[in-house]
Enzyme design. Structure first.
Site, PDB file in Angstrom:
ATOM      1  N   ASP A 161       0.698  -1.293   0.364  1.00  0.00           N
ATOM      2  CA  ASP A 161      -0.284   0.116   0.455  1.00  0.00           C
ATOM      3  C   ASP A 161       0.617   1.255  -0.361  1.00  0.00           C
ATOM      4  OD1 ASP A 161      -1.738   2.385   1.198  1.00  0.00           O
ATOM      5  OD2 ASP A 161      -3.163   0.421   0.960  1.00  0.00           O
TER       6      ASP A 161
ATOM      7  N   ASN B 140     -12.715  -3.580   2.535  1.00  0.00           N
ATOM      8  CA  ASN B 140     -13.852  -2.061   2.561  1.00  0.00           C
ATOM      9  C   ASN B 140     -14.935  -2.472   1.772  1.00  0.00           C
ATOM     10  OD1 ASN B 140     -12.325  -1.152   4.505  1.00  0.00           O
ATOM     11  ND2 ASN B 140     -11.064   0.345   3.219  1.00  0.00           N
TER      12      ASN B 140
ATOM     13  N   SER C   1     -12.074   3.447  -1.422  1.00  0.00           N
ATOM     14  CA  SER C   1     -12.130   4.045  -2.127  1.00  0.00           C
ATOM     15  C   SER C   1     -10.908   3.629  -3.785  1.00  0.00           C
ATOM     16  CB  SER C   1      -9.730   4.639  -1.715  1.00  0.00           C
ATOM     17  OG  SER C   1      -9.369   3.719  -1.167  1.00  0.00           O
TER      18      SER C   1
ATOM     19  N   HIS D 165     -10.007  -5.819  -2.861  1.00  0.00           N
ATOM     20  CA  HIS D 165      -9.014  -5.852  -2.343  1.00  0.00           C
ATOM     21  C   HIS D 165      -9.454  -5.667  -1.144  1.00  0.00           C
ATOM     22  CE1 HIS D 165      -9.657  -1.577  -2.473  1.00  0.00           C
ATOM     23  NE2 HIS D 165      -8.705  -2.002  -0.778  1.00  0.00           N
TER      24      HIS D 165
ATOM     25  N   HIS E 189      -6.981  -5.844   2.651  1.00  0.00           N
ATOM     26  CA  HIS E 189      -5.647  -5.165   2.968  1.00  0.00           C
ATOM     27  C   HIS E 189      -5.545  -6.473   4.349  1.00  0.00           C
ATOM     28  CE1 HIS E 189      -6.712  -1.228   2.043  1.00  0.00           C
ATOM     29  NE2 HIS E 189      -7.615  -1.657   1.497  1.00  0.00           N
TER      30      HIS E 189
END
Length: 113
Positions: free
Chosen positions: A30, A86, A94, A99, A101
């Site tokens: 990231d 998310n 975002s 995806h 994390h």
């Protein structure tokens, strides 16, 4: 629909620090890490968000979690780690490309926020 940021990374149009890649996904570091280790596990197949995954995406979703486990081992997250997905504006999504994390190497707080 224009390519997402992650599709551009997968297609090598945007550089990224790649930790792992296979035929189904890519794992990148990231660029705004929230922990000493913060990587993103991104499927190469575009699924905009978890809420839009189909029942036939189960194998892909399972693969992402198994890769999270393997990368956690590779990065020596032996004391623990967190896996986060998310979804939508309230979930702090975002990029409209599902995806995972993977965060670790520090004590993570609960509740997360």
């Amino acid at each position: 629909m224009p390519k997402t940021l992650f599709q551009k990374i997968i297609d090598r149009e945007i550089p990224a620090k790649i930790e792992h890649e296979d035929d189904q996904c890519i794992v990148i570091h990231d660029i705004q890490p929230q922990a000493p280790v913060h990587v993103l596990i991104i499927p190469k197949q575009l699924i905009p968000r978890l809420a839009e995954a189909g029942d036939d995406d189960g194998a892909q979703l399972g693969h992402l979690l198994l890769i999270a486990r393997n990368v956690a081992r590779k990065l020596h997250l032996d004391n623990g780690f967190r896996v986060v997905i998310n979804n939508g504006p309230d979930g702090c999504e975002s990029v409209p490309h599902l995806h995972v994390h993977l965060l670790g190497q520090r004590q993570l707080q609960w509740p997360p926020g």
